[in-house]
Scaffold this motif. Structure first.
Motif, PDB file in Angstrom:
ATOM      1  N   VAL A  90     -61.826  59.736   6.044  1.00 17.98           N
ATOM      2  CA  VAL A  90     -61.681  58.361   5.565  1.00 17.98           C
ATOM      3  C   VAL A  90     -63.027  57.798   5.104  1.00 17.98           C
ATOM      4  N   ALA A  91     -64.080  58.089   5.867  1.00 20.94           N
ATOM      5  CA  ALA A  91     -65.410  57.607   5.480  1.00 20.94           C
ATOM      6  C   ALA A  91     -65.891  58.273   4.190  1.00 20.94           C
ATOM      7  N   SER A  92     -65.445  59.512   3.949  1.00 25.90           N
ATOM      8  CA  SER A  92     -65.876  60.252   2.758  1.00 25.90           C
ATOM      9  C   SER A  92     -65.196  59.756   1.488  1.00 25.90           C
ATOM     10  N   TYR A  93     -64.058  59.096   1.638  1.00 26.25           N
ATOM     11  CA  TYR A  93     -63.293  58.635   0.473  1.00 26.25           C
ATOM     12  C   TYR A  93     -63.001  57.144   0.626  1.00 26.25           C
ATOM     13  N   PRO A  94     -64.022  56.292   0.452  1.00 29.26           N
ATOM     14  CA  PRO A  94     -63.848  54.846   0.679  1.00 29.26           C
ATOM     15  C   PRO A  94     -62.875  54.186  -0.287  1.00 29.26           C
ATOM     16  N   GLU A  95     -62.551  54.876  -1.385  1.00 31.78           N
ATOM     17  CA  GLU A  95     -61.630  54.302  -2.373  1.00 31.78           C
ATOM     18  C   GLU A  95     -60.172  54.363  -1.918  1.00 31.78           C
ATOM     19  N   LEU A  96     -59.880  55.027  -0.805  1.00 31.16           N
ATOM     20  CA  LEU A  96     -58.502  55.097  -0.314  1.00 31.16           C
ATOM     21  C   LEU A  96     -57.969  53.682  -0.055  1.00 31.16           C
ATOM     22  N   PRO A  97     -56.739  53.372  -0.504  1.00 28.71           N
ATOM     23  CA  PRO A  97     -56.181  52.034  -0.258  1.00 28.71           C
ATOM     24  C   PRO A  97     -55.992  51.789   1.229  1.00 28.71           C
ATOM     25  N   LYS A  98     -56.289  50.573   1.673  1.00 32.00           N
ATOM     26  CA  LYS A  98     -56.170  50.211   3.090  1.00 32.00           C
ATOM     27  C   LYS A  98     -55.060  49.169   3.261  1.00 32.00           C
ATOM     28  N   PRO A  99     -54.268  49.249   4.300  1.00 27.92           N
ATOM     29  CA  PRO A  99     -54.347  50.295   5.327  1.00 27.92           C
ATOM     30  C   PRO A  99     -53.942  51.650   4.766  1.00 27.92           C
ATOM     31  N   PHE A 100     -54.664  52.683   5.205  1.00 28.48           N
ATOM     32  CA  PHE A 100     -54.398  54.057   4.800  1.00 28.48           C
ATOM     33  C   PHE A 100     -53.464  54.682   5.836  1.00 28.48           C
ATOM     34  N   LYS A 101     -52.284  55.093   5.377  1.00 28.50           N
ATOM     35  CA  LYS A 101     -51.280  55.686   6.267  1.00 28.50           C
ATOM     36  C   LYS A 101     -51.175  57.167   5.946  1.00 28.50           C
ATOM     37  N   ARG A 102     -51.597  57.997   6.886  1.00 27.34           N
ATOM     38  CA  ARG A 102     -51.606  59.434   6.614  1.00 27.34           C
ATOM     39  C   ARG A 102     -50.885  60.210   7.700  1.00 27.34           C
ATOM     40  N   TYR A 103     -50.414  61.424   7.315  1.00 24.27           N
ATOM     41  CA  TYR A 103     -49.960  62.358   8.344  1.00 24.27           C
ATOM     42  C   TYR A 103     -50.557  63.731   8.059  1.00 24.27           C
ATOM     43  N   GLN A 104     -50.668  64.519   9.099  1.00 22.87           N
ATOM     44  CA  GLN A 104     -51.233  65.858   8.991  1.00 22.87           C
ATOM     45  C   GLN A 104     -50.577  66.749  10.023  1.00 22.87           C
ATOM     46  N   MET A 105     -50.240  67.964   9.618  1.00 25.39           N
ATOM     47  CA  MET A 105     -49.687  68.965  10.529  1.00 25.39           C
ATOM     48  C   MET A 105     -50.578  70.194  10.438  1.00 25.39           C
ATOM     49  N   ALA A 106     -51.281  70.507  11.514  1.00 27.79           N
ATOM     50  CA  ALA A 106     -52.241  71.604  11.467  1.00 27.79           C
ATOM     51  C   ALA A 106     -52.571  72.063  12.883  1.00 27.79           C
ATOM     52  N   PRO A 107     -53.071  73.306  13.026  1.00 28.52           N
ATOM     53  CA  PRO A 107     -53.447  73.812  14.351  1.00 28.52           C
ATOM     54  C   PRO A 107     -54.779  73.255  14.826  1.00 28.52           C
ATOM     55  N   VAL A 108     -54.917  73.127  16.138  1.00 24.95           N
ATOM     56  CA  VAL A 108     -56.178  72.756  16.781  1.00 24.95           C
ATOM     57  C   VAL A 108     -56.413  73.751  17.917  1.00 24.95           C
ATOM     58  N   TRP A 109     -57.654  73.758  18.445  1.00 23.81           N
ATOM     59  CA  TRP A 109     -58.018  74.770  19.437  1.00 23.81           C
ATOM     60  C   TRP A 109     -58.730  74.134  20.618  1.00 23.81           C
ATOM     61  N   ARG A 110     -58.293  74.488  21.828  1.00 19.22           N
ATOM     62  CA  ARG A 110     -58.932  74.030  23.059  1.00 19.22           C
ATOM     63  C   ARG A 110     -58.898  75.167  24.075  1.00 19.22           C
ATOM     64  N   ALA A 111     -60.022  75.429  24.701  1.00 19.45           N
ATOM     65  CA  ALA A 111     -60.117  76.513  25.690  1.00 19.45           C
ATOM     66  C   ALA A 111     -59.567  76.042  27.035  1.00 19.45           C
ATOM     67  N   ASP A 112     -58.336  75.551  27.017  1.00 15.32           N
ATOM     68  CA  ASP A 112     -57.692  74.986  28.193  1.00 15.32           C
ATOM     69  C   ASP A 112     -57.094  76.094  29.052  1.00 15.32           C
ATOM     70  N   LYS A 113     -56.752  75.769  30.281  1.00 14.78           N
ATOM     71  CA  LYS A 113     -56.087  76.725  31.158  1.00 14.78           C
ATOM     72  C   LYS A 113     -54.635  76.855  30.711  1.00 14.78           C
ATOM     73  N   PRO A 114     -54.210  78.044  30.269  1.00 12.30           N
ATOM     74  CA  PRO A 114     -52.832  78.200  29.795  1.00 12.30           C
ATOM     75  C   PRO A 114     -51.825  77.891  30.891  1.00 12.30           C
ATOM     76  N   GLN A 115     -50.756  77.212  30.518  1.00 16.29           N
ATOM     77  CA  GLN A 115     -49.668  76.937  31.449  1.00 16.29           C
ATOM     78  C   GLN A 115     -48.408  76.718  30.640  1.00 16.29           C
ATOM     79  N   LYS A 116     -47.328  76.395  31.307  1.00 17.12           N
ATOM     80  CA  LYS A 116     -46.034  76.273  30.664  1.00 17.12           C
ATOM     81  C   LYS A 116     -46.085  75.283  29.500  1.00 17.12           C
ATOM     82  N   GLY A 117     -45.834  75.801  28.284  1.00 19.91           N
ATOM     83  CA  GLY A 117     -45.815  74.945  27.106  1.00 19.91           C
ATOM     84  C   GLY A 117     -47.189  74.555  26.601  1.00 19.91           C
TER      85      GLY A 117
END
Length: 413
Positions: free
Chosen positions: A90-117
């Motif tokens: 958002v900071a990189s593209y200040p010309e975006l109309p505000k309020p800016f309503k966005r969605y994103q679907m993507a993987p993220v990574w965390r070295a968490d302790k694996p458990q159910k789900g």
């Protein structure tokens, strides 16, 4: 000696075709709802400079972040969530109309302790509204997720919400010093998992008064009435039916400044939160120097998928609905022509490449959960007929070859 098959890393998982098809269908339904509410898609890189992500998620987040030096000697990190990279976007593209309503679907990574789900690589489905401090924006984010869950037809979901501003006000009245606020919040956040008695003991061990939880509860009850009434009315107006004010809900991330919320599956509460978020009005300024209010949240797709697999509410999926059997290599041109005609009509279809026993081809089609088999041998070719078998209802019909597409459509739709 047979070569040992490489093992998958702990905390990661593969998805078989049927599972991935189901996940894709879920994501498609969710994205359709997001767009219906006016959110536009965007994407960011999997790798960011560590400088951007470091220090944004508290002590625990710092420990769980995948970070390293790349070949150029730059300190980088894998996405821990989709929110902080979005702040840079958002900071990189200040010309975006505000309020800016966005969605994103993507993987993220965390070295968490694996458990159910819970895995170390997982898909997040985020919506955010940037540039508005309206309480209506808070309510609309929650209503968007509520509508997304309803579109999946997976049973009842409930949203729990709290407000960190109210929490801060109460903690100030209780004379809890700033350096202890984080520990107090993190301990309260464990109430559902470990129970009130253990939470009290943990607070006492940290130096808090034994009656601090009781005092906090009483003050929150008094302080929250007006806010709860307002938010309940807004959520009801936006179609949300199951909601609950939870004075103990904190959510661990340090950047929340206002409302915080979580969704749980009523039929599978043991999976915990399958969606959560809140308001983070200071994050953009801390990240980029640009002050801008924002509110958002995220569905944890992998935890949600693990839960609904146990609930057995996802129908078996298939990549192709129709299969054209191969009974005679001399009819190859006919098989290819039939398959092409079906595909051109918008029907997902595949063809068996080589002739084989009919029983083998039926087993293959059933293993892939196909719905219709097209059977065309020398006898059908002579009569310019084709036999269609419904593999689910175990019924079949013989029709004119010229009517193949129309007849298949009638069996599917």
């Amino acid at each position: 000696m047979a070569k040992e098959i490489p093992q998958i890393l702990k905390g990661f998982r593969d998805y078989l075709p049927q599972e991935q098809l189901a996940r894709k269908k879920i994501m498609q339904k969710i994205s359709e709802v997001f767009e219906r509410f006016g959110f536009a898609p965007m994407d960011t890189p999997a790798l960011e400079y560590y400088e951007l992500l470091g220090g944004k998620y508290g002590e625990e987040g710092e420990q769980l972040m995948y970070k390293f030096e790349d070949q150029g000697g730059r300190k980088v990190a894998m996405r821990y969530d989709l929110t902080v990279p979005m702040a840079r976007f958002v900071a990189s593209y200040p010309e975006l109309p505000k309020p800016f309503k966005r969605y994103q679907m993507a993987p993220v990574w965390r070295a968490d302790k694996p458990q159910k789900g819970r895995y170390r690589e997982f898909m997040q489905c985020d919506v955010d509204i940037i540039g508005s401090d309206s309480i209506i924006a808070d309510a609309e984010v929650i209503a968007t997720f509520d509508a997304a869950f309803k579109s999946l037809e997976i049973g009842e979901v409930k949203v729990k919400f709290n407000d960190r501003k109210l929490v801060d006000q109460v903690l100030t009245k209780l004379n809890i010093v700033k350096k202890d606020i984080g520990n107090f919040m993190r301990t309260l956040d464990k109430l559902d998992k470990i129970g009130e008695e253990k939470v009290v003991e943990s607070l006492v061990e940290q130096g808090f008064d034994r009656n601090i939880l009781k005092k906090y509860s009483q003050l929150m009850e008094k302080s929250s009435k007006g806010y709860v009434n307002q938010m309940t009315q807004l959520l009801s107006g936006l179609g949300v039916e199951q909601m609950e004010f939870d004075k103990y809900l904190m959510r661990g991330l340090v950047y929340y400044t206002g409302i915080v919320f979580e969704f749980v599956l009523v039929a599978k509460p043991e999976f915990g939160s399958v969606c959560g978020g809140g308001r983070y009005d200071d994050l953009l300024e801390k990240t980029t120097g640009v002050k801008m209010p924002a509110v958002g949240g995220s569905i944890g797709l992998d935890r949600l998928f693990a839960a609904i697999q146990e609930m057995d509410v996802v129908a078996p999926q298939t990549a192709a609905e129709v299969i054209v059997f191969n009974l005679d290599e001399n009819l190859t041109a006919d098989y290819l022509n039939m398959t092409t005609n079906l595909r051109n009509a918008g029907i997902d279809a595949e063809v068996v490449y080589e002739p084989s026993k009919l029983d083998k081809q039926f087993k293959y089609a059933q293993a892939k959960n196909m719905q219709v088999a097209v059977i065309f041998g020398p006898d059908e070719a002579s009569a310019r007929k084709v036999t269609l078998k419904n593999l689910r209802e175990k019924e079949q019909r013989t029709v004119d070859l010229a009517n193949l597409v129309a007849e298949v459509k009638s069996m599917l739709w």
